[in-house]
Write a protein that holds these residues in place. Structure first.
Motif, short mmCIF file in Angstrom:
data_model
loop_
_atom_site.label_atom_id
_atom_site.label_comp_id
_atom_site.label_asym_id
_atom_site.label_seq_id
_atom_site.Cartn_x
_atom_site.Cartn_y
_atom_site.Cartn_z
N ASP A 127 0.83 -1.19 0.00
CA ASP A 127 0.00 0.00 0.00
C ASP A 127 0.87 1.25 0.00
OD1 ASP A 127 -2.34 1.46 -0.02
OD2 ASP A 127 -2.56 1.42 2.16
N TYR A 128 1.84 1.30 -0.90
CA TYR A 128 2.69 2.47 -1.00
C TYR A 128 3.26 2.58 -2.41
CZ TYR A 128 5.66 -1.40 0.44
OH TYR A 128 6.24 -2.63 0.56
N TYR A 154 20.28 8.40 4.59
CA TYR A 154 19.78 7.69 5.76
C TYR A 154 18.31 8.01 6.04
CZ TYR A 154 24.29 5.70 6.90
OH TYR A 154 25.45 4.98 6.88
N THR A 155 17.88 9.23 5.76
CA THR A 155 16.48 9.59 5.97
C THR A 155 15.57 8.80 5.03
OG1 THR A 155 17.04 11.82 6.71
CG2 THR A 155 14.80 11.49 5.86
N ARG A 191 12.86 5.67 5.82
CA ARG A 191 11.47 5.71 5.37
C ARG A 191 11.11 4.43 4.62
NH1 ARG A 191 10.94 10.00 1.37
NH2 ARG A 191 11.81 11.25 3.04
N LEU A 192 12.00 3.98 3.72
CA LEU A 192 11.72 2.78 2.93
C LEU A 192 11.82 1.51 3.78
CD1 LEU A 192 13.39 3.69 -0.48
CD2 LEU A 192 11.03 4.03 0.28
N CYS A 193 12.66 1.54 4.80
CA CYS A 193 12.71 0.41 5.74
C CYS A 193 11.42 0.37 6.57
CB CYS A 193 13.92 0.52 6.66
SG CYS A 193 15.50 0.15 5.86
N ASP A 194 10.95 1.54 7.01
CA ASP A 194 9.70 1.61 7.77
C ASP A 194 8.51 1.11 6.95
OD1 ASP A 194 11.08 2.61 9.95
OD2 ASP A 194 10.44 4.70 9.63
N LYS A 211 15.58 -3.55 4.49
CA LYS A 211 15.98 -3.66 5.89
C LYS A 211 17.44 -3.27 6.00
CE LYS A 211 16.92 -8.60 5.52
NZ LYS A 211 16.61 -9.93 6.00
N ASN A 212 17.79 -2.71 7.14
CA ASN A 212 19.16 -2.29 7.42
C ASN A 212 19.56 -2.97 8.71
OD1 ASN A 212 21.60 -1.03 7.73
ND2 ASN A 212 20.79 1.04 7.88
#
Length: 120
Positions: A3-4, A44-45, A49-52, A57-58
């Motif tokens: 959903d993004y 990093y920002t 956002r893409l990990c959230d 994943k990081n």
């Protein structure tokens, strides 16, 4: 279904990860600076956002995909057809081919796809 959506710059950033994964966050910063002219903080920002969102994943400074590029764009295509054509693939193809003629090769590829889908 996911959903993004990704904006144009986020897509370029995601491509860097998909093409180089697993990639260290340090190397990702370097590649983002080269390709996107981003500072470390921007990288990093956007990565956070893409990990959230569950795309990447990081873990311990190593970035990798949770969702493959193919899975992501397949879901986006499905969502587009659902939202724009009430889920009707034939309606989408009818609208698409009104403005762009399909080549004989494309028509044959679609026929093969439909035949294989019907068999499987």
């Amino acid at each position: 279904m996911f959903d993004y959506q990704l904006g144009a710059v986020e897509s370029r950033f995601a491509d860097i990860i998909w093409e180089n994964q697993p990639i260290s966050s340090t190397e990702l910063v370097k590649k983002s600076e080269e390709a996107l002219k981003w500072k470390k903080s921007t990288t990093y920002t956007v990565l956070k956002r893409l990990c959230d969102k569950g795309i990447f994943k990081n873990e311990k400074g190593t970035v990798s995909a949770v969702v493959s590029r193919d899975e992501f764009y397949a879901a986006q295509s499905e969502r587009f057809v659902e939202d724009s054509f009430n889920g009707s693939l034939p309606a989408f193809l009818a609208a698409f081919t009104k403005r762009k003629a399909l080549s004989a090769e494309e028509v044959e590829a679609l026929r093969r796809f439909v035949a294989e889908y019907g068999e499987g």
